[in-house]
Enzyme design. Sequence first.
Site, PDB file in Angstrom:
ATOM      1  N   ASP A  39      28.814  -2.400 -25.613  1.00  0.00           N
ATOM      2  CA  ASP A  39      28.747  -3.842 -25.320  1.00  0.00           C
ATOM      3  C   ASP A  39      28.595  -4.111 -23.820  1.00  0.00           C
ATOM      4  O   ASP A  39      29.344  -4.901 -23.242  1.00  0.00           O
ATOM      5  CB  ASP A  39      30.003  -4.547 -25.855  1.00  0.00           C
ATOM      6  CG  ASP A  39      30.327  -4.193 -27.287  1.00  0.00           C
ATOM      7  OD1 ASP A  39      29.399  -3.917 -28.055  1.00  0.00           O
ATOM      8  OD2 ASP A  39      31.524  -4.184 -27.640  1.00  0.00           O
ATOM      9  N   GLU A 206      25.609 -10.757 -34.850  1.00  0.00           N
ATOM     10  CA  GLU A 206      26.660 -10.812 -33.825  1.00  0.00           C
ATOM     11  C   GLU A 206      26.032 -10.629 -32.450  1.00  0.00           C
ATOM     12  O   GLU A 206      24.815 -10.531 -32.310  1.00  0.00           O
ATOM     13  CB  GLU A 206      27.714  -9.728 -34.083  1.00  0.00           C
ATOM     14  CG  GLU A 206      27.199  -8.302 -33.978  1.00  0.00           C
ATOM     15  CD  GLU A 206      28.266  -7.263 -34.273  1.00  0.00           C
ATOM     16  OE1 GLU A 206      29.349  -7.629 -34.758  1.00  0.00           O
ATOM     17  OE2 GLU A 206      27.987  -6.071 -34.033  1.00  0.00           O
ATOM     18  N   HIS A 270      23.800  -4.960 -29.025  1.00  0.00           N
ATOM     19  CA  HIS A 270      24.754  -5.682 -28.180  1.00  0.00           C
ATOM     20  C   HIS A 270      24.338  -5.617 -26.716  1.00  0.00           C
ATOM     21  O   HIS A 270      24.921  -4.921 -25.905  1.00  0.00           O
ATOM     22  CB  HIS A 270      26.177  -5.185 -28.351  1.00  0.00           C
ATOM     23  CG  HIS A 270      27.150  -6.243 -27.913  1.00  0.00           C
ATOM     24  ND1 HIS A 270      28.008  -6.873 -28.790  1.00  0.00           N
ATOM     25  CD2 HIS A 270      27.354  -6.818 -26.711  1.00  0.00           C
ATOM     26  CE1 HIS A 270      28.715  -7.777 -28.126  1.00  0.00           C
ATOM     27  NE2 HIS A 270      28.324  -7.765 -26.863  1.00  0.00           N
ATOM     28  N   ARG A 300      29.164   5.463 -27.829  1.00  0.00           N
ATOM     29  CA  ARG A 300      27.979   4.717 -27.424  1.00  0.00           C
ATOM     30  C   ARG A 300      27.904   4.629 -25.900  1.00  0.00           C
ATOM     31  O   ARG A 300      28.926   4.465 -25.232  1.00  0.00           O
ATOM     32  CB  ARG A 300      27.998   3.323 -28.047  1.00  0.00           C
ATOM     33  CG  ARG A 300      27.940   3.346 -29.559  1.00  0.00           C
ATOM     34  CD  ARG A 300      28.228   1.992 -30.168  1.00  0.00           C
ATOM     35  NE  ARG A 300      29.605   1.571 -29.952  1.00  0.00           N
ATOM     36  CZ  ARG A 300      30.097   0.407 -30.323  1.00  0.00           C
ATOM     37  NH1 ARG A 300      29.311  -0.475 -30.928  1.00  0.00           N
ATOM     38  NH2 ARG A 300      31.358   0.102 -30.096  1.00  0.00           N
TER      39      ARG A 300
END
Length: 477
Positions: A39, A206, A270, A300
């Site tokens: 993110d 999202e 994201h 990630r």
Amino acid sequence: MARRLLTLLAALLLALSLGQSSAQAASFGNPVKAQKGADPWIVHHDGAYHLVSTSWTDVITIRRSPTLGGLATAPSVQVWQGDAASRCCNIWAPELHHLNGRWYLYYVAGQNIADYNPTQRSHVLESAGSDPMGPYSYKGQLNSSWMLDPTVATIDGQLYLFGSTHDGTQNIVAARMANPYTVSSSFSTVSTPTHDWERQGGTVNEGPEILQRGGRTFLVYSASGCWTPDYKLGQLTLTGANPASASSWTKKSTPVFQRSDGNGVYGPGHNGFFTSPDGTESWIVYHANDSASDGCDNGRTARAQKFTWNSDGTPNLGTPVRLGAGRTGPSGEPSTVSTTYTLTNRNSGKCLDVSGSSSADGADVRQYACNGGANQRWRLEDLGDDTHRLVNVASGKVLDTENCSSADGAGLRQWSWLDNTCQRFRFVATDGGHVRIVNQATGKVADVADCSTADGADVRQWTWLNNGCQQWRLNPA
């Protein structure tokens, strides 16, 4: 000579025709953050990039660097720690936004319990001044029920909050705001996962992010399960007058950024957007995995790449690039990347120094007039748990608390790496771009003995007293 001048002029004209800066940007390699890179969000401010990402802990850290490539080795500085049981922990998806002369840090946090996910709520912090490194104070909770991935944008003069809620599926919602920390309307759903490519492993919309150019507004969002290799980006275009109404958005029927098996990139999503320092280039930052079997966790990594614009004014995000070095950085940034730092005491202006450039275990660490020597340069290596080891460039040894003592006055020295908490340190932001250097084992800070300004004064650990003798500036060197 005339031929050479004509060749140079032709090269300059070609660069200008391609919209390139005449100054060569520093090269970089992906990932731009390998530790806790999920993110990611990047803003460029006051000559530096600032990168923030999910921590999964009770703290928010920011990396700052004058070059995109420098973010990979920049220290992670703690700017916030959870301050209440209801919002202490499992911090996700922080974002920095500059509004009304201050920085606002939007994030998700919940309780420290086994089944923490249902407790996740969206929150916002406010900076005391104009520095994105803080300090910050808590301003409030943005919603009463579960909501992830808050972001804000000003559209036609009105500030809006966007996020992701669920009612069996996970949807994008929007609401008007009276100011950067106060929601002034109810939330309305603006996007639901209707296409098959939005429903791989989970029915998910999202991570909404607003992208604006040429008077047009786009909402780029993440779709499908983040735990799958088919996590990807979709796009809405604002075609109506009310950004908080689904009827005002038109969804693109195909994804705009997705896995590239050929490049070894899986689950890209994201994201955030930023502009090159000279304003000529558009860039995307996002997280992804390098294996189809990887999941929705700390594995990630954060990656960045330039993107272009189609002739119809819509963004062309392209294909996620392969991991590796040698890519040209954003236009207008400095041409060099620093991977080492000096640590300058706020009170004395002198540098953290290994005495006599010694290579021996136990050599004293002190302050000394800054001279650019290798014994005053340190690699600040992120260990993936919000701590660092400080590796001296001259000796290759690390900053260490003598005998792992917890006592005030225990000396700081160099020692071979033993991978213990006495050799791990956190950087915690104070103000004015300074930090305190906190030992992970003891919670005490690097302190110049007796607040001396003399060359050779000892550097030790001490209880935090909030004075300039215990604060340091991290300078790329």
